[in-house]
Design an enzyme around this catalytic site. Structure first.
Site, PDB file in Angstrom:
ATOM      1  N   HIS A 185       0.901  -1.221   0.003  1.00 17.15           N
ATOM      2  CA  HIS A 185       0.033  -0.155  -0.006  1.00 17.15           C
ATOM      3  C   HIS A 185       0.886   1.227  -0.058  1.00 17.15           C
ATOM      4  O   HIS A 185       1.802   1.442   0.672  1.00 17.15           O
ATOM      5  CB  HIS A 185      -0.629  -0.186   1.342  1.00 17.15           C
ATOM      6  CG  HIS A 185      -2.050  -1.056   1.166  1.00 17.15           C
ATOM      7  ND1 HIS A 185      -2.938  -0.991   0.436  1.00 17.15           N
ATOM      8  CD2 HIS A 185      -2.016  -2.360   2.094  1.00 17.15           C
ATOM      9  CE1 HIS A 185      -3.756  -1.939   0.735  1.00 17.15           C
ATOM     10  NE2 HIS A 185      -3.298  -2.628   1.330  1.00 17.15           N
TER      11      HIS A 185
ATOM     12  N   CYS B 104      -0.677   1.994  -4.958  1.00 16.13           N
ATOM     13  CA  CYS B 104      -1.458   3.201  -5.241  1.00 16.13           C
ATOM     14  C   CYS B 104      -0.432   4.251  -5.363  1.00 16.13           C
ATOM     15  O   CYS B 104       0.208   4.439  -4.793  1.00 16.13           O
ATOM     16  CB  CYS B 104      -2.591   3.458  -4.120  1.00 16.13           C
ATOM     17  SG  CYS B 104      -3.530   2.165  -3.904  1.00 16.13           S
TER      18      CYS B 104
END
Lengths: 356, 568
Positions: A128, A170
């Site tokens: 992440h 991301c």
């Protein structure tokens, strides 16, 4: 044009996420690891870092497997995986230490990135991330400036010849914005402000199995064999927006060669150079047989005794242990104190005499 | 009465306001004079002092390599007049500029003399090898020097067509050219000898190509020829230690029961070489036997040879599957050399390696640069009883592994120029001049690597201001700089042994300083995080101080106005 066959390949594949629902990050990492091994890079040149153990997780309905495709088609864990950093060993500090080589002297060879100025290094990160950082273990983060500084340290110590950096998180493009060392090529799965999405869930396992970018990257790599001539420009076209939903990005301005002339196998696969031995030496001196100077060890003659074991009765008929009484916890105490204070504030202090 | 109280109150109020103002000023003074320097000092990164000036000096590398050459004229090479007029010594210098930061100077100090009677006797032997051995017994030349004996053209000690014979130690026999005639001046004689001497020195000491290859850490090689690149990539980089592993692979223990006396073979054939190379590096040797270890490639049956063959193209796929099973000493990070002896299983016996032209290779072995070598040993498993006892001929095996080892360690050099004959290397498997050659290139490589490490460390610490530099780093850097300066000094003088030792120390210390685990503490905080940390700490404290200071400043501005108003 230098022949890239003479350059050693080294790899660093890192998964930075814990917890069962981040299964896909471990599957991502293991898939890249597998395809790279298939193309010929040995384990001694790969540093694999997995932040959590999905194969032996309690929630895994099929233990000892990690699947990358629904319907459990491909088990990427296999029999032959060598995880160098596992669980809580995957920290920002350890990652930077592996990259820069600043490990304590007692670190074994398999945990080091043994690269020199003739190594092409591939670094794959997944997990992440956000704008300018990548989250490690849900408790710390590495920023793009730290990563750029680490690569600069590698460059000054000539720890790499060329470096390929792939990140699947991301806002991944933010991680390569700050690089400033030469000979780095970077790919990311999404631009700043975009999220990288996962590919497909598996209903039997209950979680998403792979991320989109790595899924299509893997499909691309399955077509590569050790002598293929596909170049980096084809790698940039992997997973366009229609398939990935996010826009993959790449950065080649720091790379000295033209990306069109860089083969995929320059980073992903390696074929060792061999030479036939033509010279031999005719040894004429006879062999000197060493005398066995080691002393014959005497056999141990003392009687071996066993330690006292637990009496059997205690093992078989175990009554539930009586819990000792503990005074009430701090929280309960605090709560009661609060209630008492409120009572006396409201009704006046004179009521205290009824208590004491 | 009321007015008095009002005045008293006013005085009290002014008194307290005065005290308030003093208090605010005092607090502000303490904050600025004591607080800010304290905060600055406690939050700065600790950086010990590094000898930056000396490090910058090292960035400009000027290496001088001095070689002592002794030229001995035997009877018949010089006329009597020439003999009287020989200069006792001569110095020749060559300057090379490699790039803007690296300069090289080669200094050859040549001494001329005539041969002694004992040397003349030694030179009268029938073959060059015997002459070489007898010459050794007479004198010992120090490491790094070269002695050249000039023999007359008519001498029979050198075979036909050979002009130079390079011996086991540091001597060479040079046949004088046809210019040794009476009418020729001494200068021309010496000049013609000079060209031959240059060639000898390039073979026995170092050539410019070798030294520039050794400097590849400092100087990016650019576009070199494919052979040059292959040569430089074949040998391992200079390292203080190496690990050598000999492995016997037996894929078929049910058919072959192999016996190999590897300990005796190593101590007889390999250990002398490694002991001789002790000044260059430490070596640790181990051996193992692996059962049921197969090659990853299926050999093809060739009916013309009546044997199974492995083509050169498929050899590269052999190593990776085997390497996983080899294991290595996990504790050290020295480079590992693997030597594998593979005995094919009975179904695939005999197994031959063929080259690109489909000819069998006599040695039946191949090597991989910077990894090691593999030899296939065919066994005649004829016997009714399985398993067959096989005693491996270790001499043949070591006869293949030894040249591979020499290749991996960088001892082997390019083919000698025409007219040269290189003598056999002696019991240790390594001639003295080969060791000298290795030591020249290795010490230059060590010096180059150590200077790059130190200068890049200084540059890095300068560039990334957040790294903490502890005292032990500074110590290591200083000692590395000192060792480097000593190594460069010894190279200048020509003491090859000491230069090698100092260069090894310099490398060890510089690597230790660069790779110190404490240098990782990059205290980097993004700007918004810095604000987020300091604002809750400092803002509540600073607001009252600032406000009171502002109030005081506005009062001071108002008071002259008030005073004026009162006067009015």
């Amino acid at each position: 044009k230098r022949n890239q066959c003479y350059f050693k390949r080294s790899l660093n594949v890192v998964c930075t996420s814990r917890f069962w629902f981040n299964y896909r990050h471990v599957a991502n990492t293991l898939s890249v690891y597998r395809s790279v091994k298939r193309l010929g890079i040995p384990d001694s040149h790969i540093v694999l870092m997995l932040a959590d153990d999905m194969a032996c997780n309690h929630r895994n309905p099929k233990p000892a497997t990690v699947f990358s495709h629904k319907n459990m088609e491909l088990n990427v864990y296999g029999d032959d995986v060598e995880v160098d950093y596992r669980g809580y060993e995957v920290t920002v500090e350890n990652f930077l230490r592996v990259l820069t080589g600043r490990l304590p002297p007692s670190t074994p060879r398999s945990k080091r990135l043994l690269s020199d100025d003739r190594s092409n290094i591939l670094i794959y990160l997944t997990g992440h991330g956000g704008n300018g950082f990548l989250k490690f273990q849900d408790s710390e983060e590495i920023s793009n400036v730290e990563l750029a500084d680490a690569f600069e340290q590698m460059w000054t110590k000539r720890r790499y010849n060329e470096l390929l950096f792939i990140i699947d998180t991301c806002q991944g493009a933010s991680m390569y914005e700050r690089f400033y060392s030469p000979n780095i090529m970077a790919l990311a799965s999404s631009q700043v402000g975009e999220d990288s999405l996962s590919h497909q869930p598996d209903l039997a396992i209950g979680v998403h199995l792979m991320d989109r970018y790595t899924f299509y990257l893997l499909e691309f790599l399955e077509d590569i064999h050790p002598s293929s001539t596909t170049n980096m420009k084809d790698l940039f076209k992997v997973c366009p927006k229609s398939q990935c939903v996010s826009t993959p990005g790449h950065r080649t301005d720091l790379f000295l060669r033209d990306p069109g002339s860089v083969l995929i196998t320059d980073f992903f696969g390696s074929v060792r150079k061999v030479e036939i031995t033509t010279d031999t030496i005719n040894l004429t001196a006879p062999m000197v047989h060493l005398e066995d100077t080691r002393p014959v060890r005497e056999l141990r003659t003392e009687i071996q005794t066993y330690m006292d074991q637990l009496p059997v009765a205690e093992i078989i008929h175990q009554k539930p242990k009586q819990k000792d009484w503990h005074p009430p916890d701090g929280f309960i105490l605090g709560l009661w104190t609060l209630i008492l204070l409120v009572f006396f504030k409201t009704y006046g202090i004179k009521h205290l005499k009824h208590i004491f | 009465m009321k007015l008095k109280i009002v005045f008293k109150l006013r005085y009290l109020w002014m008194f307290f306001r005065h005290r308030g103002r003093l208090a605010a000023l005092a607090i502000a003074a303490v904050v600025i004079a004591v607080g800010v320097p304290l905060w600055w000092k406690t939050t700065e990164t600790y950086r010990a002092w590094l000898p930056v000036a000396q490090i910058n000096e090292l960035a400009q590398l000027q290496l001088q390599l001095s070689v002592e050459v002794e030229v001995v004229f035997s009877k018949g090479t010089l006329t009597a007049e020439h003999q009287k007029k020989i200069p006792p010594s001569n110095t020749r210098q060559e300057e090379h500029v490699v790039d803007e930061t690296t300069r090289l100077r080669y200094r050859y100090e040549t001494r001329y003399r005539t041969a002694t009677i004992m040397e003349e006797d030694a030179l009268n032997q029938s073959t060059a090898a015997e002459a070489d051995i007898s010459l050794h017994m007479l004198s010992e030349s120090p490491s790094g020097s070269v002695v050249i004996y000039v023999v007359p053209e008519s001498s029979t000690v050198l075979p036909e067509g050979v002009s130079v014979y390079v011996g086991q130690r540091r001597t060479a026999l040079l046949r004088a050219g046809g210019q040794m005639r009476v009418a020729v001046a001494l200068k021309e004689v010496l000049a013609s000898l000079e060209t031959w001497i240059k060639q000898v020195l390039q073979v026995m000491s170092f050539s410019h190509g070798d030294i520039t290859a050794a400097l590849s850490d400092r100087v990016r090689p650019g576009d070199r020829s494919r052979e040059g690149l292959a040569d430089s990539m074949r040998a391992f980089k200079s390292s203080p230690g190496y690990e050598i592993t000999f492995s016997l692979l037996n894929p078929d223990p049910t058919s072959h029961l192999l016996h190999w006396d590897v300990e005796a073979a190593i101590s007889s054939y390999i250990q002398p070489l490694l002991s001789k190379m002790a000044p260059v590096a430490n070596f640790s040797i181990d051996s193992q036997i692996l059962y049921y270890a197969v090659l990853g490639v299926n050999p093809r049956y060739d009916p013309t040879l009546n044997a199974y063959t492995l083509n050169a193209d498929s050899l590269s796929h052999v190593i990776n599957p085997v390497e996983a099973r080899l294991g290595s000493s996990a504790a050290s990070s020295n480079p590992v050399l693997n030597f594998l002896l593979y005995v094919p299983d009975s179904r695939h016996s005999p197994l031959h390696i063929t080259d690109h032209r489909r000819h069998t290779v006599p040695s039946n072995a191949f090597s991989s640069p910077r990894w090691g070598g593999i030899m296939v040993y065919n066994v005649n498993a004829s016997g009714t009883e399985l398993p067959v006892d096989v005693h491996i001929d270790m001499r043949r095996v070591m006869g293949v592994f030894l040249p591979q080892l020499r290749l991996m360690l960088g001892v082997q050099s390019a083919a000698p120029p025409p007219g040269f004959l290189i003598g056999p290397c002696g019991n240790a498997g390594l001639a003295d001049w080969e060791l000298d050659r290795l030591m020249w290139t290795r010490s230059v490589e060590n010096v180059a690597t150590a200077t790059t490490t130190i200068t890049s460390l200084a540059q890095l610490l300068d560039q990334i201001g957040n790294i903490v530099i502890n005292d032990n780093i500074a110590e290591q850097v200083s000692s590395a700089v000192a060792s480097l300066q000593l190594a460069v000094g010894q190279l200048e003088v020509g003491n090859l042994g000491l230069a090698m030792q100092y260069s090894k120390e310099a490398i060890l210390q510089s690597e230790r300083a660069f790779f110190d685990p404490s240098l990782l503490h990059l205290l980097y905080f993004p700007d918004d995080q810095k604000f987020a940390i300091y604002i809750p700490l400092f803002l509540p404290m600073c607001v009252p101080i600032l406000l009171s200071l502002l109030k005081m400043a506005s009062e001071v501005r108002q008071r002259p106005g008030q005073g004026q108003a009162k006067k009015d």
